[in-house]
Design a protein around this motif. Structure first.
Motif, PDB file in Angstrom:
ATOM      1  N   GLY A   1      -6.655  -1.053 -12.196  1.00 43.54           N
ATOM      2  CA  GLY A   1      -5.751  -1.383 -11.098  1.00 43.54           C
ATOM      3  C   GLY A   1      -6.460  -1.288  -9.762  1.00 43.54           C
ATOM      4  O   GLY A   1      -6.335  -2.166  -8.902  1.00 43.54           O
ATOM      5  N   GLU A   2      -7.238  -0.244  -9.581  1.00 41.55           N
ATOM      6  CA  GLU A   2      -7.990  -0.066  -8.346  1.00 41.55           C
ATOM      7  C   GLU A   2      -9.013  -1.191  -8.170  1.00 41.55           C
ATOM      8  O   GLU A   2      -9.218  -1.699  -7.060  1.00 41.55           O
ATOM      9  CB  GLU A   2      -8.695   1.290  -8.369  1.00 41.55           C
ATOM     10  CG  GLU A   2      -9.601   1.573  -7.180  1.00 41.55           C
ATOM     11  CD  GLU A   2      -8.846   1.773  -5.878  1.00 41.55           C
ATOM     12  OE1 GLU A   2      -9.484   1.694  -4.807  1.00 41.55           O
ATOM     13  OE2 GLU A   2      -7.617   1.998  -5.925  1.00 41.55           O
ATOM     14  N   SER A   3      -9.641  -1.615  -9.252  1.00 39.28           N
ATOM     15  CA  SER A   3     -10.658  -2.670  -9.173  1.00 39.28           C
ATOM     16  C   SER A   3     -10.065  -4.026  -8.805  1.00 39.28           C
ATOM     17  O   SER A   3     -10.764  -4.912  -8.333  1.00 39.28           O
ATOM     18  CB  SER A   3     -11.397  -2.789 -10.511  1.00 39.28           C
ATOM     19  OG  SER A   3     -12.125  -1.620 -10.791  1.00 39.28           O
ATOM     20  N   ALA A   4      -8.750  -4.196  -9.025  1.00 41.94           N
ATOM     21  CA  ALA A   4      -8.099  -5.473  -8.739  1.00 41.94           C
ATOM     22  C   ALA A   4      -7.755  -5.649  -7.266  1.00 41.94           C
ATOM     23  O   ALA A   4      -7.345  -6.734  -6.854  1.00 41.94           O
ATOM     24  CB  ALA A   4      -6.829  -5.602  -9.577  1.00 41.94           C
ATOM     25  N   LYS A   5      -7.928  -4.615  -6.463  1.00 39.08           N
ATOM     26  CA  LYS A   5      -7.469  -4.678  -5.068  1.00 39.08           C
ATOM     27  C   LYS A   5      -8.267  -5.663  -4.216  1.00 39.08           C
ATOM     28  O   LYS A   5      -7.828  -6.030  -3.125  1.00 39.08           O
ATOM     29  CB  LYS A   5      -7.528  -3.299  -4.437  1.00 39.08           C
ATOM     30  CG  LYS A   5      -8.935  -2.771  -4.157  1.00 39.08           C
ATOM     31  CD  LYS A   5      -8.870  -1.392  -3.534  1.00 39.08           C
ATOM     32  CE  LYS A   5     -10.255  -0.854  -3.183  1.00 39.08           C
ATOM     33  NZ  LYS A   5     -10.188   0.499  -2.590  1.00 39.08           N
ATOM     34  N   TYR A   6      -9.424  -6.092  -4.709  1.00 41.43           N
ATOM     35  CA  TYR A   6     -10.266  -6.978  -3.897  1.00 41.43           C
ATOM     36  C   TYR A   6      -9.798  -8.436  -3.932  1.00 41.43           C
ATOM     37  O   TYR A   6     -10.274  -9.252  -3.159  1.00 41.43           O
ATOM     38  CB  TYR A   6     -11.722  -6.865  -4.343  1.00 41.43           C
ATOM     39  CG  TYR A   6     -12.268  -5.471  -4.163  1.00 41.43           C
ATOM     40  CD1 TYR A   6     -12.660  -5.015  -2.908  1.00 41.43           C
ATOM     41  CD2 TYR A   6     -12.344  -4.585  -5.238  1.00 41.43           C
ATOM     42  CE1 TYR A   6     -13.141  -3.723  -2.732  1.00 41.43           C
ATOM     43  CE2 TYR A   6     -12.823  -3.289  -5.072  1.00 41.43           C
ATOM     44  CZ  TYR A   6     -13.216  -2.872  -3.817  1.00 41.43           C
ATOM     45  OH  TYR A   6     -13.686  -1.587  -3.645  1.00 41.43           O
ATOM     46  N   ASP A   7      -8.880  -8.763  -4.852  1.00 42.30           N
ATOM     47  CA  ASP A   7      -8.272 -10.091  -4.860  1.00 42.30           C
ATOM     48  C   ASP A   7      -7.011 -10.041  -4.010  1.00 42.30           C
ATOM     49  O   ASP A   7      -6.076  -9.297  -4.307  1.00 42.30           O
ATOM     50  CB  ASP A   7      -7.909 -10.522  -6.287  1.00 42.30           C
ATOM     51  CG  ASP A   7      -9.114 -10.999  -7.064  1.00 42.30           C
ATOM     52  OD1 ASP A   7      -9.864 -11.832  -6.521  1.00 42.30           O
ATOM     53  OD2 ASP A   7      -9.294 -10.555  -8.203  1.00 42.30           O
ATOM     54  N   LEU A   8      -6.963 -10.856  -2.945  1.00 36.41           N
ATOM     55  CA  LEU A   8      -5.867 -10.798  -1.978  1.00 36.41           C
ATOM     56  C   LEU A   8      -4.776 -11.809  -2.310  1.00 36.41           C
ATOM     57  O   LEU A   8      -5.040 -12.883  -2.819  1.00 36.41           O
ATOM     58  CB  LEU A   8      -6.390 -11.071  -0.566  1.00 36.41           C
ATOM     59  CG  LEU A   8      -7.552 -10.190  -0.094  1.00 36.41           C
ATOM     60  CD1 LEU A   8      -7.917 -10.538   1.346  1.00 36.41           C
ATOM     61  CD2 LEU A   8      -7.192  -8.714  -0.204  1.00 36.41           C
ATOM     62  N   CYS A   9      -3.530 -11.441  -1.971  1.00 31.94           N
ATOM     63  CA  CYS A   9      -2.413 -12.374  -2.171  1.00 31.94           C
ATOM     64  C   CYS A   9      -1.229 -12.029  -1.276  1.00 31.94           C
ATOM     65  O   CYS A   9      -0.085 -12.211  -1.656  1.00 31.94           O
ATOM     66  CB  CYS A   9      -1.975 -12.402  -3.628  1.00 31.94           C
ATOM     67  SG  CYS A   9      -1.388 -10.821  -4.280  1.00 31.94           S
ATOM     68  N   ASN A  10      -1.502 -11.517  -0.090  1.00 31.32           N
ATOM     69  CA  ASN A  10      -0.429 -11.107   0.805  1.00 31.32           C
ATOM     70  C   ASN A  10      -0.226 -12.134   1.906  1.00 31.32           C
ATOM     71  O   ASN A  10      -1.167 -12.537   2.570  1.00 31.32           O
ATOM     72  CB  ASN A  10      -0.765  -9.751   1.433  1.00 31.32           C
ATOM     73  CG  ASN A  10       0.482  -9.021   1.902  1.00 31.32           C
ATOM     74  OD1 ASN A  10       1.456  -9.650   2.301  1.00 31.32           O
ATOM     75  ND2 ASN A  10       0.441  -7.703   1.848  1.00 31.32           N
ATOM     76  N   TYR A  11       1.027 -12.555   2.133  1.00 29.51           N
ATOM     77  CA  TYR A  11       1.319 -13.577   3.134  1.00 29.51           C
ATOM     78  C   TYR A  11       1.516 -12.988   4.525  1.00 29.51           C
ATOM     79  O   TYR A  11       1.040 -13.524   5.514  1.00 29.51           O
ATOM     80  CB  TYR A  11       2.588 -14.351   2.754  1.00 29.51           C
ATOM     81  CG  TYR A  11       2.311 -15.462   1.787  1.00 29.51           C
ATOM     82  CD1 TYR A  11       2.081 -16.751   2.232  1.00 29.51           C
ATOM     83  CD2 TYR A  11       2.268 -15.221   0.424  1.00 29.51           C
ATOM     84  CE1 TYR A  11       1.825 -17.788   1.352  1.00 29.51           C
ATOM     85  CE2 TYR A  11       2.014 -16.246  -0.462  1.00 29.51           C
ATOM     86  CZ  TYR A  11       1.794 -17.525   0.000  1.00 29.51           C
ATOM     87  OH  TYR A  11       1.532 -18.533  -0.879  1.00 29.51           O
ATOM     88  N   ALA A  12       2.261 -11.888   4.621  1.00 31.04           N
ATOM     89  CA  ALA A  12       2.641 -11.389   5.936  1.00 31.04           C
ATOM     90  C   ALA A  12       1.460 -10.859   6.721  1.00 31.04           C
ATOM     91  O   ALA A  12       1.263 -11.172   7.886  1.00 31.04           O
ATOM     92  CB  ALA A  12       3.698 -10.294   5.791  1.00 31.04           C
ATOM     93  N   ASP A  13       0.656 -10.031   6.098  1.00 33.53           N
ATOM     94  CA  ASP A  13      -0.541  -9.495   6.746  1.00 33.53           C
ATOM     95  C   ASP A  13      -1.608  -9.362   5.679  1.00 33.53           C
ATOM     96  O   ASP A  13      -1.710  -8.340   5.013  1.00 33.53           O
ATOM     97  CB  ASP A  13      -0.247  -8.140   7.389  1.00 33.53           C
ATOM     98  CG  ASP A  13      -1.454  -7.614   8.173  1.00 33.53           C
ATOM     99  OD1 ASP A  13      -2.530  -8.217   8.067  1.00 33.53           O
ATOM    100  OD2 ASP A  13      -1.307  -6.612   8.880  1.00 33.53           O
ATOM    101  N   PRO A  14      -2.420 -10.421   5.477  1.00 30.99           N
ATOM    102  CA  PRO A  14      -3.382 -10.418   4.382  1.00 30.99           C
ATOM    103  C   PRO A  14      -4.427  -9.327   4.473  1.00 30.99           C
ATOM    104  O   PRO A  14      -5.132  -9.066   3.506  1.00 30.99           O
ATOM    105  CB  PRO A  14      -4.036 -11.799   4.491  1.00 30.99           C
ATOM    106  CG  PRO A  14      -3.056 -12.620   5.256  1.00 30.99           C
ATOM    107  CD  PRO A  14      -2.428 -11.665   6.225  1.00 30.99           C
TER     108      PRO A  14
END
Length: 373
Positions: free
Chosen positions: A11-24
């Motif tokens: 789960g921690e390793s997945a944080k480098y893939d971004l998918c946030n619209y409001a504040d990427p």
């Protein structure tokens, strides 16, 4: 090792893939309260908890920036498709999450690794889960597997990481920019055009910012090309962060505002219909990190201003600092009903940031303010 113990790493390793619209640039894993739960934000501002994880952090690629690169000393784990599906459904049925964002390292063969991602999606759909699934397409994946992934997922993505072949070669020797990345993105685009029901939320991509010498003009030129030719839905910009025991661990980090300015400029290209040559770059091809790109455009095109609010077209209105798409549409709608604007307060009621817009507009031929320089 049980599934939750693996999740702490994957789960921690997945944080480098971004998918946030409001504040990427601001992404949160539920403040650390729930392993794997990632609070993303939709375009409408709604918070969407996603289960965001890797199938495995084992990887045969040598990406110089990556926490999971081949040869780096770290704990390596892997889920089976059934194991990960069960874990997600446990979270979903407890209403901890509303969707799945699944990526993976490449453990041996590329297609074997991608098949495991696809199998997770298939298990979930067969179970009856009809919610959001985002599958990360691994570079070099076969056409048939991409097609299978798109039949099952709402959105797919493949990370470009760099905007040019030369920049890409600076980052890895085990992937080919034109074949493993661009060709696959073209396949995704063609498949989606043939059948809009495949990955109906489209494809996205991500760039690593500051790991190479690529400038902002090169990066934004590529995103503009992808929007125009491949109908890319969104680009994400991940600020390079040096990691211990990687070839780039002593590499400089980018200016802290650089990715924010890239997002703002990219939004002008993708959402506001700006052309690349309307953006302002310095002699090195970079955006001024101290000023909003839209404001910079206005300052460098004062011959276009002030804009008469009661006569301007929609495209002219959205180029005014302080006037967004929603407020521009409201202005146009009210004008069609016979409204003429005479006071700044009337614009403010429609959502216009009047202090920002004031030097660039006229109301009934009357200047509202001048810039203080």
């Amino acid at each position: 090792m049980n599934s939750l113990q693996k999740l702490k790493v994957l789960g921690e390793s997945a944080k480098y893939d971004l998918c946030n619209y409001a504040d990427p640039n601001f992404e949160t894993y539920a403040s650390g309260k729930m392993l794997g739960v990632y609070n993303s934000t939709a375009p409408d501002g709604r918070c969407i908890p996603l289960f965001k994880v890797l199938m495995t952090n084992k990887c045969s690629n040598d990406c110089k920036y990556c926490v999971n690169r081949s040869g780096r000393k770290c704990e390596r784990f892997e889920y089976t498709p059934q194991e990960l599906s069960n874990l997600f459904l446990n979270y979903f049925n407890r209403r901890y999450v509303e969707g799945l964002f699944l990526s993976s390292g490449i453990s041996g063969d590329i297609n074997t690794s991608m098949e495991k991602e696809v199998e997770v999606a298939r298990i979930l759909r067969d179970y009856g889960y009809d919610g959001y699934i985002h599958l990360k397409i691994l570079p070099g994946t076969s056409y048939d597997l991409i097609k299978s992934a798109m039949h099952l997922a709402d959105r797919v993505s493949i990370n470009m990481e760099a905007a040019t072949p030369d920049g890409f070669e600076e980052l890895t020797s085990t992937k080919n920019y034109n074949i493993d990345i661009l060709r696959r993105m073209k396949w995704i685009s063609k498949l989606a055009k043939r059948d809009p029901a495949m990955a109906p939320s489209g494809q996205t991509t991500q760039f690593i910012i500051g790991a190479t010498d690529e400038n902002d003009e090169e990066i934004l030129g590529m995103t503009k090309n992808l929007y125009d030719k491949l109908e890319l839905k969104r680009s994400y910009f991940s600020a390079f962060s040096p990691l211990e025991d990687t070839p780039l661990e002593k590499h400089d980090i980018p200016h802290p505002k650089r990715t924010s300015r890239l997002y703002q400029a990219d939004f002008l290209l993708n959402s506001y219909g700006f052309d690349l040559d309307e953006l302002v770059f310095d002699e090195n091809g970079n955006i001024d990190t101290q000023i909003d790109p839209k404001y910079s455009f206005a300052l460098n095109n004062m011959d276009l201003f002030p804009t008469e609010i009661n006569e301007a077209s929609y495209d002219e209105l959205i180029r005014v600092p302080g006037i967004g798409k929603i407020s521009a549409k409201r202005i146009i709608t009210l004008r069609k009903r016979g409204k003429r604007f005479e006071k700044l307060e009337e614009l403010q009621e429609l959502g216009v940031a009047v202090k920002r817009a004031e030097p660039f507009i006229k109301l009934n031929k009357s200047y509202q303010a001048t810039l203080g320089f």
